[in-house]
Each structure stands twice: as C-alpha cells, then as structure tokens.
Design a protein around this motif. Structure first.
Motif, PDB file in Angstrom:
ATOM      1  N   UNK A 152     -78.060   9.672  12.185  1.00 43.83           N
ATOM      2  CA  UNK A 152     -78.399   9.762  13.235  1.00 43.83           C
ATOM      3  C   UNK A 152     -78.934  10.438  13.918  1.00 43.83           C
ATOM      4  N   UNK A 153     -79.578  10.247  15.264  1.00 42.06           N
ATOM      5  CA  UNK A 153     -80.300  12.095  16.074  1.00 42.06           C
ATOM      6  C   UNK A 153     -79.349  12.469  16.840  1.00 42.06           C
ATOM      7  N   UNK A 154     -77.693  12.345  16.456  1.00 38.99           N
ATOM      8  CA  UNK A 154     -76.777  13.116  17.085  1.00 38.99           C
ATOM      9  C   UNK A 154     -75.957  12.966  16.453  1.00 38.99           C
ATOM     10  N   UNK A 155     -75.423  14.378  16.120  1.00 39.28           N
ATOM     11  CA  UNK A 155     -74.265  15.326  15.676  1.00 39.28           C
ATOM     12  C   UNK A 155     -72.999  14.382  15.721  1.00 39.28           C
ATOM     13  N   UNK A 156     -72.727  14.287  16.548  1.00 38.40           N
ATOM     14  CA  UNK A 156     -71.306  13.816  17.125  1.00 38.40           C
ATOM     15  C   UNK A 156     -71.029  11.434  16.320  1.00 38.40           C
ATOM     16  N   UNK A 215     -60.999   7.269  11.116  1.00 41.05           N
ATOM     17  CA  UNK A 215     -60.095   7.497  10.832  1.00 41.05           C
ATOM     18  C   UNK A 215     -58.895   6.505  10.641  1.00 41.05           C
ATOM     19  N   UNK A 216     -59.453   4.993  10.408  1.00 38.11           N
ATOM     20  CA  UNK A 216     -58.400   4.066   9.897  1.00 38.11           C
ATOM     21  C   UNK A 216     -57.358   4.402  11.991  1.00 38.11           C
ATOM     22  N   UNK A 217     -57.396   4.523  12.183  1.00 38.11           N
ATOM     23  CA  UNK A 217     -56.675   4.501  13.819  1.00 38.11           C
ATOM     24  C   UNK A 217     -56.986   2.877  14.364  1.00 38.11           C
ATOM     25  N   UNK A 218     -58.825   2.329  13.650  1.00 33.94           N
ATOM     26  CA  UNK A 218     -58.445   1.130  14.668  1.00 33.94           C
ATOM     27  C   UNK A 218     -58.892   1.391  16.275  1.00 33.94           C
ATOM     28  N   UNK A 219     -59.136   2.623  16.594  1.00 34.84           N
ATOM     29  CA  UNK A 219     -60.113   2.691  17.605  1.00 34.84           C
ATOM     30  C   UNK A 219     -60.874   3.145  17.749  1.00 34.84           C
ATOM     31  N   UNK A 220     -62.119   2.301  18.526  1.00 38.58           N
ATOM     32  CA  UNK A 220     -63.546   1.681  18.280  1.00 38.58           C
ATOM     33  C   UNK A 220     -64.021   2.342  19.511  1.00 38.58           C
ATOM     34  N   UNK A 221     -65.602   3.007  19.697  1.00 40.22           N
ATOM     35  CA  UNK A 221     -66.708   3.494  20.920  1.00 40.22           C
ATOM     36  C   UNK A 221     -67.461   3.279  20.647  1.00 40.22           C
ATOM     37  N   UNK A 222     -68.582   3.335  21.416  1.00 34.25           N
ATOM     38  CA  UNK A 222     -69.551   3.241  21.246  1.00 34.25           C
ATOM     39  C   UNK A 222     -70.531   4.660  21.541  1.00 34.25           C
ATOM     40  N   UNK A 251     -79.538  14.042  24.777  1.00 35.44           N
ATOM     41  CA  UNK A 251     -78.018  14.115  25.681  1.00 35.44           C
ATOM     42  C   UNK A 251     -77.388  13.148  24.535  1.00 35.44           C
ATOM     43  N   UNK A 252     -76.490  12.672  24.788  1.00 36.36           N
ATOM     44  CA  UNK A 252     -75.688  11.767  24.853  1.00 36.36           C
ATOM     45  C   UNK A 252     -73.768  12.172  25.206  1.00 36.36           C
ATOM     46  N   UNK A 253     -73.365  10.899  24.777  1.00 34.28           N
ATOM     47  CA  UNK A 253     -71.938  10.706  25.129  1.00 34.28           C
ATOM     48  C   UNK A 253     -71.178   9.669  24.393  1.00 34.28           C
ATOM     49  N   UNK A 254     -70.540   9.518  24.332  1.00 28.86           N
ATOM     50  CA  UNK A 254     -69.254   8.458  23.430  1.00 28.86           C
ATOM     51  C   UNK A 254     -68.287   7.957  23.928  1.00 28.86           C
ATOM     52  N   UNK A 280     -84.228   6.542  24.374  1.00 24.34           N
ATOM     53  CA  UNK A 280     -83.154   5.116  25.137  1.00 24.34           C
ATOM     54  C   UNK A 280     -82.558   4.588  24.367  1.00 24.34           C
ATOM     55  N   UNK A 281     -80.572   4.984  24.482  1.00 26.24           N
ATOM     56  CA  UNK A 281     -80.449   4.404  22.655  1.00 26.24           C
ATOM     57  C   UNK A 281     -78.558   3.771  22.872  1.00 26.24           C
ATOM     58  N   UNK A 282     -78.329   3.418  22.580  1.00 28.66           N
ATOM     59  CA  UNK A 282     -77.156   2.349  22.059  1.00 28.66           C
ATOM     60  C   UNK A 282     -76.852   2.322  20.782  1.00 28.66           C
ATOM     61  N   UNK A 283     -75.476   3.381  20.536  1.00 25.20           N
ATOM     62  CA  UNK A 283     -75.608   2.890  18.095  1.00 25.20           C
ATOM     63  C   UNK A 283     -73.666   2.250  18.756  1.00 25.20           C
ATOM     64  N   UNK A 284     -73.787   1.702  17.564  1.00 21.68           N
ATOM     65  CA  UNK A 284     -71.806   0.921  17.573  1.00 21.68           C
ATOM     66  C   UNK A 284     -71.620   1.970  16.773  1.00 21.68           C
ATOM     67  N   UNK A 285     -70.456   2.486  17.011  1.00 21.79           N
ATOM     68  CA  UNK A 285     -69.855   3.323  16.193  1.00 21.79           C
ATOM     69  C   UNK A 285     -68.686   3.343  15.219  1.00 21.79           C
ATOM     70  N   UNK A 286     -68.361   3.108  14.272  1.00 13.36           N
ATOM     71  CA  UNK A 286     -67.328   2.309  13.488  1.00 13.36           C
ATOM     72  C   UNK A 286     -66.074   3.559  13.638  1.00 13.36           C
TER      73      UNK A 286
END
Length: 572
Positions: free
Chosen positions: A543-547, A461-468, A480-483, A452-458
């Motif tokens: 990462x194990x997840x391509x996204x 694209x320089x947009x400044x948007x953030x996701x986990x 299974x994965x979701x952003x 069960x995974x929680x990954x911080x993605x940076x």
C-alpha cells in the motif's frame, strides 16, 4: 361425596389453580376432578388443598430471572386464623381451617428470592363441602426502569438531536427526553415506567432532518431494568436515508413475527409488497403497524413500501400487538433504494455485469505487468458465476526468486471518465496480508498521477474489528488517508461500495450510506478529471499508505476477490 369440575385458565401469563377442599385428590390440572370428602358436614373445620397448575409464558427481563422457583401461599380466614407456607410442588394440603370466608394470596418467586408475580382469590370454606376456585398469577404491575443508549458516527452528524416515544397498546404516547447528546451518543433513563408492553420509536435528526430511526417492541417489568443500546451506524446525510441498526430486548413470551416479501434493494420509483406473519398468536387477534425510519408508514397485515422514497438506505420495522395488549413482537428489514440496478435497463455511461462468456477486453485491460510488489497476470483474472474474480497467490518459491507476489488487476481502457459516481458490488477477501481495492487512476500530460482509493483492510490482531481505508494521492504531494471503522465484516456478503467525485468534494459510501466526505477546501489535494477506473488484489504491504495492514499473507496460499458488477454515472 360431591364432585367438583375445575378448569385451569390458560393464558400468556402465569396460571395457578387454588382449590379449597375438605380433602382432595387431583386427577389432572386441566381435567375433571374426582373429590372424596372424609368426615362429615357436622365438623367445624375443613382442609385446604392447593393445586398449582402448569406455568406458561415465563417472562425474561434483563436483570432478574422470571423463572418461577417456588410459590408462597398465604391465607386469612375467620377469627384471625391464617396460614403461610412455601412450596415448589402441587398439590399442597392445609388441614384444620375454620369454616367461613378466606382470602388467599399466591406469590411467585425466582431463585434469588425476587417476587415476580402475584394473584389473590376470595373463597368460603364449608364443612363437608368441596368448592373449587382458580387464581391467576400475573406479573407485578408496579413501575420498572427503562434505560436507553443511542450512538452514531459523530463525524457524520453535525447537529444531532435524539427523540423517542413510548407508545402504549391504547395508542397513548410518552415522550422520552434524552440527555448528554454529545460526542456521538445520548442517554435516557426513567425508573417510573408502568409495567407492560410498549412500542419504542427512536429517531436521530441532524439539523431537523431525520437521518436514522428504529422501532422496537419493549416490555417493562416491576422492579426490573430493561436496557437497550441502539447504534445508528448507517446515516443518510440527505435526510431520507436509513440505518441498518440492529436491537433484541428480552420480552415476556413475545409474538414471533417475520416480514415476508422484503427486497434488499429497490430501484427509485419501485415498491415492494410486504406481509406480516406471526407464528405463535394462539388464535388471538393481532394488529400490525409498519414504521419507516421511525415514522408510521402503514397499518395492517400488508403494506406497499418504497414508491415515494429517494435513494438511500432504509429500515422498515414491523410491530405486532395482540388485541388485549398483553403480547407483542417486532421484526426489522433493511433495504437500499438505488438510482438503478445493474442490468435493469438503467442507462449509465459505463456498466459491466460480467455476464458475458469471457472478459470483454474492449472494455478492460488485464494486468500483465509488475506493480506494487506483485506480478499481475491474466491467469488470475476470470469470470465465475457472472462474477469477475481476481486472485492473489503467495508462492514462496516464486517470491524467493523474484521478490514478487502473484497479484491481479483490471483497468478500464477508457481514461476519459469525468466527475461522477463509481459503484461496484463486491465481496472482498477477509484474509490478513492482502488488499482488495477499488480506485481511479489519472495520468496527466505532465507525467504526474492522481488516485482516489478505497481499500479493504483485514484485522490483524484477532479482535474481529473491521475497517475500510480511503485515500487521495497526487505526485509530489503528501498523500491523504483515513481509516473508518465498520460495524460489519465486508467479506461476509456482497455490498455496493464506491465513491462520488465532484468539483467540490469526494464521498465514499457503502449501500448508499456515506462513510466519509473529503472537501478540497479543507484538504491538501484537489481531485481533477479525467480518470481510468481500476480494481486489484495485491499485498497489503504494497500500500502507498503506511497505515494499511502490513501483515504478510500466509505462505503458499491463494485468495479471491469477487466483483458482481461495476458502473459509472456522470455528475450532473
């Protein structure tokens, strides 16, 4: 010669002094005026000298400027005599006015010729007599437009309902009806709102339970558009949580208000003592109201908040009004109520606050193996300022020789953690190309693994948007994965991140706010226990997840991942 003393009113609205004279010399707008009258009392005409005093507290409204560019002064007198003049200066002299009763109007305009204020006064012109009068120029009192937009994370609210109240200084209320309550948003618009100050209270409900709320001081100006956008991105799915939604409308000389004593987190059952401070009341009496997630919680300058609250994230709003209702201000404070804080004596099945002199190797295994495109090592795992620090290095020479980055990881020696809630207060690096992670790891007897995974993605694209990114992995099954997009940068400050694993589902959260729920009945993988717990800092390309962000880290650089504490609470 007759001497007139003229006092100029000072207030939070515009002030202008209008003086009728036979001839007038002004020493200062707020001092005594020495007046000399040429001519005689036998004359049948007089002169009008208009002095406009200093302008204070100019209002800012969303779509027109409230800076005064010029005045238009008009007068109506005896025998239909009148005058009209435009000025940006003071004083102004108008000669040959008939003796008798006069009505004067002063209109204020901005640079785009919008009339933004007005004032009137009645006065009598007497031959050979100097008479002083004052007129107050105030904002226009007609209706203005209020437009509101409310949004929320659609996947977190099943049956949304948005309600709003506009509360006047006399405590009368107007209910606001929102339209288009679909697809994570709702709108309100009305062009018939009376000018003035109000308290705006908004609440978002899900199946009749309040899940978010906000309160803000708002000003409406005649003919102007006041617009606010409220983003409820922190949702408490238990109905007791709150949001951290931050809006700043433009107000006319608002009170500068702050909240003192607010804690960022409380242990359930504890309370905080908060106090209101106002910097610019100018001696006026100020009334205070405290709102919690949009509901009135207390009145007065001080309040005790938190003792009865359940776990979750809350927003505390402070609204301040002067006793005359003409000035207002607001402040907000977000805080989290937790089951217990690290190091506060609460009992957990597992907890480490990293306050020892060295890493407790009876609790943790420090990685010294190769995995996920990186060579882990104890030299990149350390304790600094009561934090566990994991380091990542892109040594181009080493990478060229081995094909590996230099990464780091720690793994609990215990592997028997069952269903429960994992929490870690962390500040990840925000650099692209590296991947800080929090996850569980289960080795089963048949040799399969489950994560069960929680990954911080940076952002790359320089947009400044953030996701986990959240993921569930199992051997022999498609992962299974979701952003999930974030409304803040995770690298800016420490926050409490984690997930809760139960026999029915997995929930990922930040600061007590649930970001996503994974239910086994709807998904390809069911999570079984027991598990290890693991933290690492590695290449994003591993990462194990391509996204996941695949950007390569900057060559010959080093990044750090800071962990303040971790803990595990078993599922009840």
């Amino acid at each position: 010669m007759k001497v007139i003393r003229l006092s100029i009113a000072k207030s939070v609205v515009w002030s202008a002094a209008v003086l009728l004279t036979a001839a007038l010399t002004i020493a200062a707008c707020d001092q005594a005026l020495q007046v000399e009258v040429p001519g005689s009392a036998d004359s049948d005409t007089g002169s009008l000298r208009v002095a406009i005093g200093s302008v204070e507290g100019l209002s800012l409204v969303p779509d027109i400027s409230m800076d005064i560019a010029y005045y238009e002064i008009s007068g109506d007198g005896p025998t239909q005599q009148s005058f009209n003049l435009e000025t940006g200066d003071s004083p102004v002299v108008v000669h040959e006015l008939r003796v008798g009763a006069w009505s004067l109007t002063v209109d204020a305009y901005n640079e785009t010729d919008d009339r933004i204020g007005t004032g009137t006064v009645a006065v009598t012109v007497e031959a050979g007599v100097v008479r002083g009068v004052s007129v107050t120029v105030r904002p226009l009192t007609g209706p203005g437009t209020l437009e509101l937009e409310v949004s929320w994370l659609e996947e977190l609210v099943t049956t949304p309902e948005v309600s709003g109240r506009l509360i006047a200084p006399d405590r009368s209320e107007r209910v606001l009806s929102f339209e288009a309550v679909t697809e994570g948003s709702a709108e309100f618009a009305d062009d018939g709102i009376d000018a003035g100050y109000y308290t705006l209270a908004l609440q978002l409900r899900d199946d009749e339970s309040v899940v978010a709320g906000a309160v803000q001081s708002v000003r409406i100006a005649e003919g102007a558009r006041t617009h606010g956008s409220y983003s409820f991105t922190e949702i408490d799915e238990t109905g007791s949580g709150g949001v951290d939604i931050v809006i700043t409308p433009e107000l006319d000389d608002p009170l500068v208000v702050s909240i003192q004593g607010g804690a960022t987190s409380l242990t359930a059952g504890d309370a905080m003592s908060v106090r209101a401070e106002t910097e610019n009341a100018g001696g006026q009496e100020v009334f205070y109201s405290w709102y919690l997630n949009g509901d009135l919680a207390a009145n007065g300058r001080t309040a005790e908040i938190g003792a009865e609250l359940n776990t979750g994230t809350y927003r505390l709003d402070l609204i301040a009004f002067t006793s005359d209702g003409r000035r207002s201000g607001s402040a907000a404070h977000s805080f989290t109520v937790l089951n217990g804080g690290a190091g506060n004596g609460a009992e957990y099945q597992f907890i480490d606050t990293f306050e020892a002199s060295s890493i407790e190797t009876d609790l943790w295994r420090i990685g010294n193996w190769t995995e996920l495109g990186g060579q882990t090592g104890a030299e990149r795992v350390s304790l600094q300022d009561n934090n566990l620090v994991l380091a990542f290095e892109y040594d181009t020479e080493y990478y060229g020789e081995t094909g590996n980055y230099r990464s780091s990881t720690v793994l609990t020696r215990r592997s028997d953690f069952g269903y429960g809630r994992w929490e870690a207060r962390v500040r990840p690096t925000g650099e692209a190309g590296v991947l800080p992670a929090i996850y569980t790891l289960a080795w089963r007897e048949d040799g399969t693994r489950q994560i069960v995974d929680l990954e911080f993605t940076a952002p790359e694209d320089g947009s400044g948007s953030h996701a986990v990114q959240f993921a569930v992995h199992d051997s022999g099954v498609e992962s299974w994965e979701t952003t999930v997009p974030l409304w803040f940068d995770p690298a800016e400050e420490f926050r409490v991140w984690g997930f809760e694993i139960t026999p029915e589902r997995v929930q990922w959260f930040v600061d007590g706010t649930v970001l996503y729920e994974y239910r086994y009945e709807e998904q390809p993988i069911e999570v079984y226990v027991p598990h290890h717990f693991k933290l690492d800092l590695r290449s994003a390309a591993s990462s194990r997840v391509e996204a996941t962000n695949p950007t390569e880290p900057m060559p010959d650089t080093e990044f750090s991942y800071h962990i303040d504490w971790v803990r595990f609470t078993p599922y009840e």
